[in-house]
Design a protein around this motif. Sequence first.
Motif, PDB file in Angstrom:
ATOM      1  N   GLN A  65     -11.241  -4.583  -5.478  1.00  0.00           N
ATOM      2  CA  GLN A  65     -10.674  -3.438  -4.745  1.00  0.00           C
ATOM      3  C   GLN A  65     -11.560  -2.210  -4.945  1.00  0.00           C
ATOM      4  OE1 GLN A  65      -8.204  -2.766  -2.560  1.00  0.00           O
ATOM      5  NE2 GLN A  65      -8.779  -0.589  -2.623  1.00  0.00           N
ATOM      6  N   VAL A 112       0.853  -1.191   0.000  1.00  0.00           N
ATOM      7  CA  VAL A 112       0.000   0.000   0.000  1.00  0.00           C
ATOM      8  C   VAL A 112       0.893   1.247   0.000  1.00  0.00           C
ATOM      9  CG1 VAL A 112      -1.925   1.166   1.130  1.00  0.00           C
ATOM     10  CG2 VAL A 112      -1.725  -1.334   1.284  1.00  0.00           C
ATOM     11  N   LYS A 158      -3.607   0.571   5.699  1.00  0.00           N
ATOM     12  CA  LYS A 158      -3.480   1.956   5.229  1.00  0.00           C
ATOM     13  C   LYS A 158      -2.023   2.381   5.122  1.00  0.00           C
ATOM     14  CE  LYS A 158      -7.813   3.921   6.869  1.00  0.00           C
ATOM     15  NZ  LYS A 158      -8.490   4.680   7.903  1.00  0.00           N
ATOM     16  N   SER A 159      -1.757   3.266   4.172  1.00  0.00           N
ATOM     17  CA  SER A 159      -0.433   3.876   4.034  1.00  0.00           C
ATOM     18  C   SER A 159      -0.363   5.143   4.882  1.00  0.00           C
ATOM     19  CB  SER A 159      -0.190   4.246   2.575  1.00  0.00           C
ATOM     20  OG  SER A 159       0.860   5.183   2.468  1.00  0.00           O
ATOM     21  N   LEU A 194      -1.554   1.377  -5.300  1.00  0.00           N
ATOM     22  CA  LEU A 194      -1.489   0.030  -4.740  1.00  0.00           C
ATOM     23  C   LEU A 194      -0.719  -0.888  -5.684  1.00  0.00           C
ATOM     24  CD1 LEU A 194      -5.287  -0.131  -3.788  1.00  0.00           C
ATOM     25  CD2 LEU A 194      -3.383   0.485  -2.283  1.00  0.00           C
ATOM     26  N   GLU A 222      -5.577   2.783   0.811  1.00  0.00           N
ATOM     27  CA  GLU A 222      -5.929   1.644   1.652  1.00  0.00           C
ATOM     28  C   GLU A 222      -6.319   0.441   0.803  1.00  0.00           C
ATOM     29  OE1 GLU A 222      -9.289   0.525   5.063  1.00  0.00           O
ATOM     30  OE2 GLU A 222      -9.080   2.601   4.386  1.00  0.00           O
ATOM     31  N   ALA A 223      -5.899  -0.748   1.244  1.00  0.00           N
ATOM     32  CA  ALA A 223      -6.314  -1.996   0.595  1.00  0.00           C
ATOM     33  C   ALA A 223      -6.243  -3.119   1.614  1.00  0.00           C
ATOM     34  CB  ALA A 223      -5.413  -2.321  -0.600  1.00  0.00           C
TER      35      ALA A 223
END
Length: 297
Positions: free
Chosen positions: A194, A161, A170-171, A182, A165-166
Amino acid sequence: QKQNIPSMSNVVNDPRPVVRKFLARPQHEGVGAIVRRSIGRFELRHFDPFLVLDEFSVTAPAGFPDHPHRGFETVTYMLQGAVTHEDFEGHKGTIGAGDLQWMTAGRGIVHSEMPAAKGTQKGLQLWINLSSKNKMIEPRYQEIMSKDIAEAARGGIHVRVIAGEALGTKSPIYTRTPTMYLDFTLKPGAHLQQPIPVSWNAFVYILEGEGVFGNSNSLLTASHNLLLLGSGNGLKAWNRSSTTLRFILVGGEPLGEPVAQLGPFVMNTQEEIDQTVEDYENYTNGFEKARHWSSAA
Protein backbone atom coordinates in the motif's frame (compact mmCIF):
# COMPACT_ATOMS: atom_id res chain seq x y z
CA GLN A 1 -13.02 21.35 -1.75
CA LYS A 2 -10.11 19.97 -3.70
CA GLN A 3 -7.48 18.26 -1.63
CA ASN A 4 -3.83 18.39 -2.47
CA ILE A 5 -3.08 14.75 -1.71
CA PRO A 6 0.26 13.83 -3.33
CA SER A 7 0.06 11.34 -6.18
CA MET A 8 1.34 7.86 -5.35
CA SER A 9 2.59 5.12 -7.60
CA ASN A 10 1.24 1.68 -6.77
CA VAL A 11 4.70 0.16 -6.45
CA VAL A 12 6.20 0.06 -2.97
CA ASN A 13 9.91 -0.14 -3.79
CA ASP A 14 11.02 1.47 -0.53
CA PRO A 15 8.91 -0.18 2.20
CA ARG A 16 8.66 1.61 5.52
CA PRO A 17 10.29 -0.28 8.39
CA VAL A 18 8.65 -0.69 11.80
CA VAL A 19 10.63 1.67 14.05
CA ARG A 20 8.68 1.36 17.32
CA LYS A 21 6.10 -1.04 18.68
CA PHE A 22 3.69 -0.56 21.58
CA LEU A 23 1.22 -2.95 23.15
CA ALA A 24 -1.88 -0.90 24.06
CA ARG A 25 -2.91 -2.06 27.54
CA PRO A 26 -6.42 -1.49 28.94
CA GLN A 27 -6.98 1.59 31.13
CA HIS A 28 -10.04 3.39 32.52
CA GLU A 29 -11.35 6.50 30.78
CA GLY A 30 -14.59 8.51 30.82
CA VAL A 31 -17.06 6.99 33.29
CA GLY A 32 -16.44 3.26 33.59
CA ALA A 33 -15.19 2.84 30.02
CA ILE A 34 -12.13 0.77 29.19
CA VAL A 35 -9.74 2.01 26.53
CA ARG A 36 -6.54 0.64 25.06
CA ARG A 37 -4.63 3.87 24.36
CA SER A 38 -1.60 3.69 22.09
CA ILE A 39 -0.99 7.26 20.90
CA GLY A 40 -1.56 9.84 23.65
CA ARG A 41 0.03 7.96 26.55
CA PHE A 42 3.17 9.08 28.32
CA GLU A 43 5.62 7.08 26.15
CA LEU A 44 4.05 8.45 22.97
CA ARG A 45 2.44 11.83 23.62
CA HIS A 46 1.60 12.39 19.95
CA PHE A 47 2.71 11.34 16.49
CA ASP A 48 2.19 14.43 14.34
CA PRO A 49 -0.58 15.03 13.23
CA PHE A 50 -2.14 12.36 15.49
CA LEU A 51 -2.88 13.08 19.15
CA VAL A 52 -4.72 10.02 20.48
CA LEU A 53 -5.66 6.54 19.33
CA ASP A 54 -8.05 4.63 21.60
CA GLU A 55 -9.55 1.21 21.08
CA PHE A 56 -12.55 1.56 23.40
CA SER A 57 -14.90 -0.88 25.03
CA VAL A 58 -18.04 0.42 26.74
CA THR A 59 -20.91 -1.39 28.47
CA ALA A 60 -23.88 0.59 29.85
CA PRO A 61 -24.13 2.48 32.14
CA ALA A 62 -20.48 3.36 31.39
CA GLY A 63 -19.69 5.91 28.68
CA PHE A 64 -18.39 9.35 27.86
CA PRO A 65 -20.88 11.87 29.30
CA ASP A 66 -20.94 15.59 28.39
CA HIS A 67 -17.42 16.85 27.65
CA PRO A 68 -15.84 19.60 25.51
CA HIS A 69 -13.33 19.62 22.64
CA ARG A 70 -11.43 22.38 20.82
CA GLY A 71 -8.67 22.52 18.22
CA PHE A 72 -8.75 19.10 16.57
CA GLU A 73 -10.89 16.38 14.97
CA THR A 74 -12.22 13.15 16.46
CA VAL A 75 -12.75 10.17 14.17
CA THR A 76 -15.00 7.48 15.65
CA TYR A 77 -15.16 4.14 13.84
CA MET A 78 -17.44 1.52 15.38
CA LEU A 79 -16.38 -2.14 15.36
CA GLN A 80 -19.20 -3.66 17.41
CA GLY A 81 -22.46 -2.44 18.95
CA ALA A 82 -23.51 1.21 18.78
CA VAL A 83 -22.95 4.58 20.44
CA THR A 84 -25.41 7.48 20.66
CA HIS A 85 -23.93 10.96 20.45
CA GLU A 86 -25.48 14.33 21.08
CA ASP A 87 -24.05 17.87 21.11
CA PHE A 88 -25.05 21.38 22.18
CA GLU A 89 -25.91 22.33 18.58
CA GLY A 90 -28.76 19.81 18.66
CA HIS A 91 -26.87 17.41 16.43
CA LYS A 92 -27.47 13.81 17.49
CA GLY A 93 -27.54 10.29 16.16
CA THR A 94 -26.35 6.74 16.57
CA ILE A 95 -23.12 5.30 15.18
CA GLY A 96 -23.55 1.55 14.62
CA ALA A 97 -21.08 -1.23 13.79
CA GLY A 98 -19.03 -0.29 10.74
CA ASP A 99 -20.26 3.34 10.76
CA LEU A 100 -17.98 6.35 10.80
CA GLN A 101 -18.21 9.79 12.37
CA TRP A 102 -15.59 12.38 11.44
CA MET A 103 -16.12 15.32 13.76
CA THR A 104 -14.25 18.59 13.36
CA ALA A 105 -14.48 20.19 16.81
CA GLY A 106 -12.81 23.38 15.61
CA ARG A 107 -13.48 26.32 17.94
CA GLY A 108 -15.66 24.32 20.28
CA ILE A 109 -18.10 21.51 20.80
CA VAL A 110 -19.61 19.94 23.90
CA HIS A 111 -21.03 16.48 23.38
CA SER A 112 -21.74 13.09 24.93
CA GLU A 113 -21.04 9.58 23.61
CA MET A 114 -22.97 6.81 25.34
CA PRO A 115 -23.78 3.13 24.64
CA ALA A 116 -26.89 2.67 22.47
CA ALA A 117 -27.20 -1.11 22.65
CA LYS A 118 -27.03 -3.97 25.12
CA GLY A 119 -23.73 -5.75 25.66
CA THR A 120 -20.34 -4.25 24.89
CA GLN A 121 -19.78 -1.53 22.30
CA LYS A 122 -16.35 -1.48 20.72
CA GLY A 123 -14.67 0.96 18.39
CA LEU A 124 -11.71 3.13 17.60
CA GLN A 125 -11.35 6.84 18.25
CA LEU A 126 -8.55 8.78 16.59
CA TRP A 127 -7.77 12.41 17.37
CA ILE A 128 -6.26 14.35 14.46
CA ASN A 129 -4.70 17.72 15.14
CA LEU A 130 -5.73 20.80 13.17
CA SER A 131 -3.25 23.40 11.96
CA SER A 132 -3.24 26.77 13.73
CA LYS A 133 -5.22 28.30 10.85
CA ASN A 134 -7.99 25.68 11.25
CA LYS A 135 -8.21 25.38 15.04
CA MET A 136 -10.95 27.99 15.41
CA ILE A 137 -13.15 27.03 12.44
CA GLU A 138 -16.84 26.25 12.90
CA PRO A 139 -17.53 22.67 14.03
CA ARG A 140 -18.73 20.21 11.39
CA TYR A 141 -19.53 16.53 10.99
CA GLN A 142 -19.02 14.02 8.23
CA GLU A 143 -20.89 10.79 8.83
CA ILE A 144 -20.94 7.67 6.70
CA MET A 145 -23.11 4.63 7.31
CA SER A 146 -21.35 1.28 7.10
CA LYS A 147 -23.10 0.37 3.84
CA ASP A 148 -21.81 3.57 2.21
CA ILE A 149 -18.12 3.21 3.13
CA ALA A 150 -16.01 2.66 0.01
CA GLU A 151 -14.68 -0.91 -0.17
CA ALA A 152 -12.44 -2.90 -2.51
CA ALA A 153 -10.99 -6.41 -2.63
CA ARG A 154 -8.15 -8.06 -4.52
CA GLY A 155 -5.88 -11.07 -4.02
CA GLY A 156 -7.10 -12.07 -0.56
CA ILE A 157 -7.08 -8.43 0.60
CA HIS A 158 -10.21 -6.53 1.54
CA VAL A 159 -10.12 -2.82 2.42
CA ARG A 160 -12.62 -0.33 3.79
CA VAL A 161 -11.45 3.12 2.72
CA ILE A 162 -12.31 5.44 5.62
CA ALA A 163 -10.14 8.26 4.23
CA GLY A 164 -7.74 8.45 1.32
CA GLU A 165 -7.35 5.78 -1.35
CA ALA A 166 -6.53 2.07 -1.63
CA LEU A 167 -6.83 -0.55 -4.39
CA GLY A 168 -8.04 2.19 -6.75
CA THR A 169 -10.95 3.15 -4.46
CA LYS A 170 -11.34 6.59 -2.86
CA SER A 171 -13.20 7.82 0.21
CA PRO A 172 -15.51 10.86 -0.05
CA ILE A 173 -14.33 12.14 3.36
CA TYR A 174 -12.69 15.57 3.26
CA THR A 175 -9.61 15.67 5.50
CA ARG A 176 -8.60 19.17 6.57
CA THR A 177 -5.28 17.77 7.76
CA PRO A 178 -4.45 15.45 4.80
CA THR A 179 -5.03 11.92 6.14
CA MET A 180 -5.41 8.30 5.03
CA TYR A 181 -7.31 5.78 7.16
CA LEU A 182 -7.62 2.26 5.77
CA ASP A 183 -9.16 -0.84 7.39
CA PHE A 184 -7.48 -3.91 5.87
CA THR A 185 -8.42 -7.56 6.23
CA LEU A 186 -5.91 -10.08 4.84
CA LYS A 187 -6.78 -13.73 4.31
CA PRO A 188 -4.11 -16.33 5.15
CA GLY A 189 -1.32 -16.11 2.57
CA ALA A 190 -2.20 -12.58 1.40
CA HIS A 191 0.52 -9.97 0.79
CA LEU A 192 -0.25 -6.24 0.77
CA GLN A 193 1.61 -3.33 -0.83
CA GLN A 194 0.00 0.00 0.00
CA PRO A 195 1.57 3.31 -1.08
CA ILE A 196 1.91 6.12 1.49
CA PRO A 197 3.03 9.66 0.58
CA VAL A 198 6.72 9.89 1.46
CA SER A 199 6.40 13.07 3.56
CA TRP A 200 3.66 11.65 5.80
CA ASN A 201 3.84 9.96 9.19
CA ALA A 202 2.10 6.57 9.31
CA PHE A 203 1.26 3.77 11.72
CA VAL A 204 -0.45 0.38 11.84
CA TYR A 205 -2.78 -0.78 14.61
CA ILE A 206 -3.67 -4.47 14.68
CA LEU A 207 -7.27 -5.39 15.47
CA GLU A 208 -7.21 -9.17 15.09
CA GLY A 209 -4.86 -11.97 14.13
CA GLU A 210 -1.13 -11.49 13.67
CA GLY A 211 0.95 -10.29 10.77
CA VAL A 212 4.38 -9.44 9.43
CA PHE A 213 4.95 -5.75 8.68
CA GLY A 214 7.75 -3.74 7.11
CA ASN A 215 10.00 -6.40 5.65
CA SER A 216 9.37 -10.07 5.07
CA ASN A 217 11.70 -11.34 7.80
CA SER A 218 10.18 -9.19 10.58
CA LEU A 219 8.71 -10.92 13.60
CA LEU A 220 4.98 -11.63 13.81
CA THR A 221 3.01 -8.93 15.63
CA ALA A 222 -0.32 -9.67 17.34
CA SER A 223 -3.49 -7.66 18.00
CA HIS A 224 -3.62 -4.49 20.16
CA ASN A 225 -0.12 -3.52 19.02
CA LEU A 226 0.66 -0.14 17.47
CA LEU A 227 3.51 -0.07 14.96
CA LEU A 228 5.11 3.27 14.09
CA LEU A 229 6.46 3.19 10.56
CA GLY A 230 9.72 4.83 9.48
CA SER A 231 10.41 6.52 6.15
CA GLY A 232 9.67 5.01 2.77
CA ASN A 233 6.99 5.10 0.08
CA GLY A 234 4.57 2.52 1.41
CA LEU A 235 3.67 -0.40 3.62
CA LYS A 236 4.31 -4.07 2.96
CA ALA A 237 2.41 -6.60 5.07
CA TRP A 238 2.00 -10.38 5.03
CA ASN A 239 -0.47 -12.74 6.66
CA ARG A 240 1.50 -15.94 7.18
CA SER A 241 -0.91 -17.36 9.76
CA SER A 242 -3.90 -19.65 9.28
CA THR A 243 -6.38 -17.05 10.56
CA THR A 244 -7.59 -13.65 9.33
CA LEU A 245 -5.41 -10.59 9.92
CA ARG A 246 -7.18 -7.24 10.37
CA PHE A 247 -5.47 -3.91 10.96
CA ILE A 248 -5.83 -0.23 10.27
CA LEU A 249 -3.20 1.76 8.40
CA VAL A 250 -3.31 5.47 9.18
CA GLY A 251 -1.12 8.17 7.70
CA GLY A 252 -1.14 11.93 7.76
CA GLU A 253 0.79 15.00 6.75
CA PRO A 254 2.71 16.32 9.78
CA LEU A 255 1.78 19.87 10.79
CA GLY A 256 5.16 20.67 12.30
CA GLU A 257 3.60 23.06 14.82
CA PRO A 258 3.97 23.23 18.61
CA VAL A 259 1.31 21.31 20.56
CA ALA A 260 -0.14 22.64 23.81
CA GLN A 261 -2.68 20.23 25.28
CA LEU A 262 -4.91 20.23 28.31
CA GLY A 263 -7.11 17.13 28.14
CA PRO A 264 -9.74 17.75 25.43
CA PHE A 265 -8.26 21.11 24.38
CA VAL A 266 -5.37 21.15 21.88
CA MET A 267 -3.85 24.46 20.81
CA ASN A 268 -0.38 25.78 19.91
CA THR A 269 0.53 27.79 23.01
CA GLN A 270 -0.14 27.80 26.75
CA GLU A 271 -1.78 31.24 26.36
CA GLU A 272 -4.29 29.74 23.90
CA ILE A 273 -5.01 26.92 26.35
CA ASP A 274 -5.60 29.44 29.15
CA GLN A 275 -7.94 31.36 26.83
CA THR A 276 -9.77 28.14 25.95
CA VAL A 277 -10.33 27.28 29.62
CA GLU A 278 -11.64 30.81 30.16
CA ASP A 279 -13.93 30.53 27.10
CA TYR A 280 -15.29 27.20 28.31
CA GLU A 281 -15.85 28.37 31.89
CA ASN A 282 -17.50 31.63 30.75
CA TYR A 283 -19.50 30.13 27.84
CA THR A 284 -17.87 32.43 25.30
CA ASN A 285 -16.08 32.34 21.94
CA GLY A 286 -17.66 29.12 20.65
CA PHE A 287 -18.96 27.64 23.93
CA GLU A 288 -22.02 29.93 24.29
CA LYS A 289 -24.52 27.09 23.87
CA ALA A 290 -22.96 25.02 26.67
CA ARG A 291 -24.52 27.35 29.28
CA HIS A 292 -28.04 25.87 29.12
CA TRP A 293 -27.32 22.47 27.58
CA SER A 294 -26.98 18.98 28.91
CA SER A 295 -27.46 15.76 26.97
CA ALA A 296 -30.64 13.71 27.28
CA ALA A 297 -28.47 10.70 28.09
